[in-house]
Design an enzyme around this catalytic site. Structure first.
Site, PDB file in Angstrom:
ATOM      1  N   ARG A 101       0.884  -1.187   0.000  1.00  0.00           N
ATOM      2  CA  ARG A 101       0.000   0.000   0.000  1.00  0.00           C
ATOM      3  C   ARG A 101       0.909   1.222   0.000  1.00  0.00           C
ATOM      4  O   ARG A 101       1.691   1.422   0.929  1.00  0.00           O
ATOM      5  CB  ARG A 101      -0.906   0.007   1.234  1.00  0.00           C
ATOM      6  CG  ARG A 101      -1.583   1.348   1.441  1.00  0.00           C
ATOM      7  CD  ARG A 101      -2.700   1.318   2.445  1.00  0.00           C
ATOM      8  NE  ARG A 101      -3.869   0.684   1.878  1.00  0.00           N
ATOM      9  CZ  ARG A 101      -5.100   0.743   2.421  1.00  0.00           C
ATOM     10  NH1 ARG A 101      -5.283   1.409   3.544  1.00  0.00           N
ATOM     11  NH2 ARG A 101      -6.113   0.155   1.843  1.00  0.00           N
ATOM     12  N   HIS A 128      -7.288   0.775  -6.526  1.00  0.00           N
ATOM     13  CA  HIS A 128      -7.497  -0.068  -5.345  1.00  0.00           C
ATOM     14  C   HIS A 128      -8.198  -1.346  -5.835  1.00  0.00           C
ATOM     15  O   HIS A 128      -9.370  -1.585  -5.559  1.00  0.00           O
ATOM     16  CB  HIS A 128      -8.359   0.694  -4.337  1.00  0.00           C
ATOM     17  CG  HIS A 128      -8.341   0.133  -2.946  1.00  0.00           C
ATOM     18  ND1 HIS A 128      -7.596  -0.979  -2.587  1.00  0.00           N
ATOM     19  CD2 HIS A 128      -8.982   0.528  -1.811  1.00  0.00           C
ATOM     20  CE1 HIS A 128      -7.777  -1.212  -1.299  1.00  0.00           C
ATOM     21  NE2 HIS A 128      -8.614  -0.329  -0.805  1.00  0.00           N
ATOM     22  N   GLN A 131     -10.106  -3.876  -3.494  1.00  0.00           N
ATOM     23  CA  GLN A 131     -11.400  -3.347  -3.060  1.00  0.00           C
ATOM     24  C   GLN A 131     -12.468  -3.618  -4.120  1.00  0.00           C
ATOM     25  O   GLN A 131     -13.581  -4.059  -3.813  1.00  0.00           O
ATOM     26  CB  GLN A 131     -11.260  -1.831  -2.823  1.00  0.00           C
ATOM     27  CG  GLN A 131     -12.531  -1.170  -2.353  1.00  0.00           C
ATOM     28  CD  GLN A 131     -12.901  -1.577  -0.940  1.00  0.00           C
ATOM     29  OE1 GLN A 131     -12.085  -1.509  -0.037  1.00  0.00           O
ATOM     30  NE2 GLN A 131     -14.137  -2.022  -0.734  1.00  0.00           N
ATOM     31  N   ASP A 223     -17.158   7.413  -1.699  1.00  0.00           N
ATOM     32  CA  ASP A 223     -15.893   7.258  -0.967  1.00  0.00           C
ATOM     33  C   ASP A 223     -15.587   8.605  -0.319  1.00  0.00           C
ATOM     34  O   ASP A 223     -16.251   9.613  -0.615  1.00  0.00           O
ATOM     35  CB  ASP A 223     -14.781   6.825  -1.952  1.00  0.00           C
ATOM     36  CG  ASP A 223     -13.445   6.528  -1.272  1.00  0.00           C
ATOM     37  OD1 ASP A 223     -13.412   6.401  -0.030  1.00  0.00           O
ATOM     38  OD2 ASP A 223     -12.423   6.434  -1.995  1.00  0.00           O
ATOM     39  N   CYS A 263     -16.335   1.931   0.420  1.00  0.00           N
ATOM     40  CA  CYS A 263     -15.182   1.070   0.713  1.00  0.00           C
ATOM     41  C   CYS A 263     -14.777   1.137   2.184  1.00  0.00           C
ATOM     42  O   CYS A 263     -14.111   0.235   2.677  1.00  0.00           O
ATOM     43  CB  CYS A 263     -14.008   1.461  -0.175  1.00  0.00           C
ATOM     44  SG  CYS A 263     -13.580   3.202  -0.052  1.00  0.00           S
ATOM     45  N   ARG A 291     -13.634  -8.404   1.482  1.00  0.00           N
ATOM     46  CA  ARG A 291     -12.200  -8.176   1.266  1.00  0.00           C
ATOM     47  C   ARG A 291     -11.438  -9.458   1.617  1.00  0.00           C
ATOM     48  O   ARG A 291     -10.499  -9.849   0.929  1.00  0.00           O
ATOM     49  CB  ARG A 291     -11.689  -7.018   2.148  1.00  0.00           C
ATOM     50  CG  ARG A 291     -12.227  -5.647   1.761  1.00  0.00           C
ATOM     51  CD  ARG A 291     -11.680  -5.143   0.442  1.00  0.00           C
ATOM     52  NE  ARG A 291     -10.232  -5.091   0.415  1.00  0.00           N
ATOM     53  CZ  ARG A 291      -9.497  -4.094   0.911  1.00  0.00           C
ATOM     54  NH1 ARG A 291     -10.087  -3.038   1.416  1.00  0.00           N
ATOM     55  NH2 ARG A 291      -8.171  -4.119   0.851  1.00  0.00           N
TER      56      ARG A 291
HETATM   57  N1   CP Z   1     -11.232  -0.015   2.359  1.00  0.00           N
HETATM   58  C1   CP Z   1      -9.970  -0.093   2.806  1.00  0.00           C
HETATM   59  O1   CP Z   1      -9.024  -0.323   2.054  1.00  0.00           O
HETATM   60  O2   CP Z   1      -9.858   0.080   4.154  1.00  0.00           O
HETATM   61  P1   CP Z   1      -8.503   0.318   4.953  1.00  0.00           P
HETATM   62  O3   CP Z   1      -7.941   1.631   4.462  1.00  0.00           O
HETATM   63  O4   CP Z   1      -8.898   0.376   6.403  1.00  0.00           O
HETATM   64  O5   CP Z   1      -7.558  -0.794   4.678  1.00  0.00           O
HETATM   65  N1  NVA Z   2      -9.834   6.797  -1.619  1.00  0.00           N
HETATM   66  C1  NVA Z   2      -9.485   6.370  -0.295  1.00  0.00           C
HETATM   67  C2  NVA Z   2      -9.760   4.920  -0.116  1.00  0.00           C
HETATM   68  C3  NVA Z   2      -9.480   4.371   1.265  1.00  0.00           C
HETATM   69  C4  NVA Z   2      -9.733   2.904   1.374  1.00  0.00           C
HETATM   70  C5  NVA Z   2      -8.027   6.674  -0.044  1.00  0.00           C
HETATM   71  O1  NVA Z   2      -7.204   6.481  -0.958  1.00  0.00           O
HETATM   72  O2  NVA Z   2      -7.689   7.138   1.049  1.00  0.00           O
END
Ligand code: CP
Ligand code: NVA
Length: 307
Positions: A101, A128, A131, A223, A263, A291
């Site tokens: 990530r 993502h 997701q 989101d 999400c 997930r």
């Molecule tokens: N939706 C998602 O990726 O959640 P987190 O940021 O908590 O991992």
């Molecule tokens: N768009 C958000 C998604 C979090 C799961 C981010 O990138 O922070």
């Protein structure tokens, strides 16, 4: 499947549907897979915070008989202490897969190119994909099939929106994206989705009207307005995105009983109201649960025995 899962674009239409089938199977019969990744190790590199992603990758590896090792941003200090190339070259000597990530998508691409073990994108600024797999598993569970559904995405044309468009292209799901002007999804991602979905029955509408996007939708997705890394823009974005809040009035434009999707984490009172996220038609916790199952399917495909 390709070595890495960096984007929904790494999946053919067939592989996308196979992965969803496998995710459903793993969810139904988890015990069958208790030793499927025995002694396999996943390194999890996080340069941003997480609840769902960390928990589901770690729990998923344990449930498959393997192990996951969490590497916090301060541990390896990717990019300052050591670059993606050397990290990949080291990790492949010890473990069987890497989950990442991070911020720039190119970091994930560089890491994947540096190493012979699979790399899974667990969120970049661009996409993502894990997701989106869980989200389409959820849509399929609740609606029976993906074809001919209308998925409305309202809010910021961000990483989550990009992966949903690419998944919709593969699922023959129609999609309408409603964003403020200047916050549309990236043109190259729109073009990619249209190209990938040209023969599937996919259709994509872009609009600056939240109501038009939500109109007649089977599911309405939103989101956060400011993603991780955009904290400095939070107040400016709150003003710009206010008309895009998913509330009961906006949901009234969708079909009766339309699903609400997010999400998570959600900022209640900003992009979604309590009455919508807590309504019976909200499936946000199903998405979070999936997930786990969707990623187990991905881990099995990339790290399982090739026979
Ligand atoms: N939706 C998602 O990726 O959640 P987190 O940021 O908590 O991992
Ligand atoms: N768009 C958000 C998604 C979090 C799961 C981010 O990138 O922070």
């Amino acid at each position: 499947m390709k070595k890495d899962f960096l984007s929904i674009r790494d999946l053919s239409i067939y592989e996308f549907s196979q992965l969803l089938d496998r995710a459903a199977e793993v969810k139904k019969h988890p015990r069958k897979y208790y030793r499927a990744l025995e002694h396999r190790i996943l390194a999890m590199i996080f340069q941003k915070p997480s609840l769902r992603t960390r928990m589901t990758f770690e729990a998923g590896m344990l449930q498959l008989g393997g192990e996951a090792i969490y590497l916090a941003p301060s541990d390896i200090q990717m990019g300052s202490r050591e670059g993606a190339y050397d990290i990949g070259k080291n990790l492949e000597r010890w473990v069987d897969g890497i989950m990442l990530r991070t911020f720039g998508h190119q970091i994930a691409v560089d890491l994947a190119a540096s190493t012979k073990i699979p790399v899974i994108n667990a969120l970049t600024d661009l996409s993502h994909p894990c997701q989106a797999m869980a989200d389409f598993q959820t849509l399929r569970e609740h609606k029976g099939s993906l074809a001919n559904l209308k998925l409305a995405y309202v809010g910021d044309g961000n990483n989550v929106c990009h992966s949903l468009m690419l998944a919709a292209a593969r699922g023959a799901t129609k999609m309408a994206v409603g964003t403020p002007a200047g916050y549309e999804p990236k043109p190259e991602m729109v073009q990619a989705a249209r190209e990938d979905g040209k023969d599937t029955g996919f259709a994509l509408t872009l609009t600056n009207s939240a109501e038009e996007a939500a109109s007649g939708a089977d599911a309405v997705y939103t989101d956060v307005w400011a993603s991780m890394g955009q904290e400095a823009e939070k107040e400016k974005r709150a003003r710009i995105f206010a008309p895009y809040q998913v509330n009961a009035r906006l949901m009234s434009h969708a079909k009766d009983g339309a699903l609400f999707m997010h999400c998570l984490p959600a900022h209640r009172g900003d992009e979604v109201t309590d009455e919508v996220i807590d309504a019976p038609s909200s499936v946000v916790y199903d998405q979070a649960e999936n997930r786990l199952h969707a990623q187990k399917a991905i881990l099995l495909a990339l790290m399982g025995k090739k026979d």
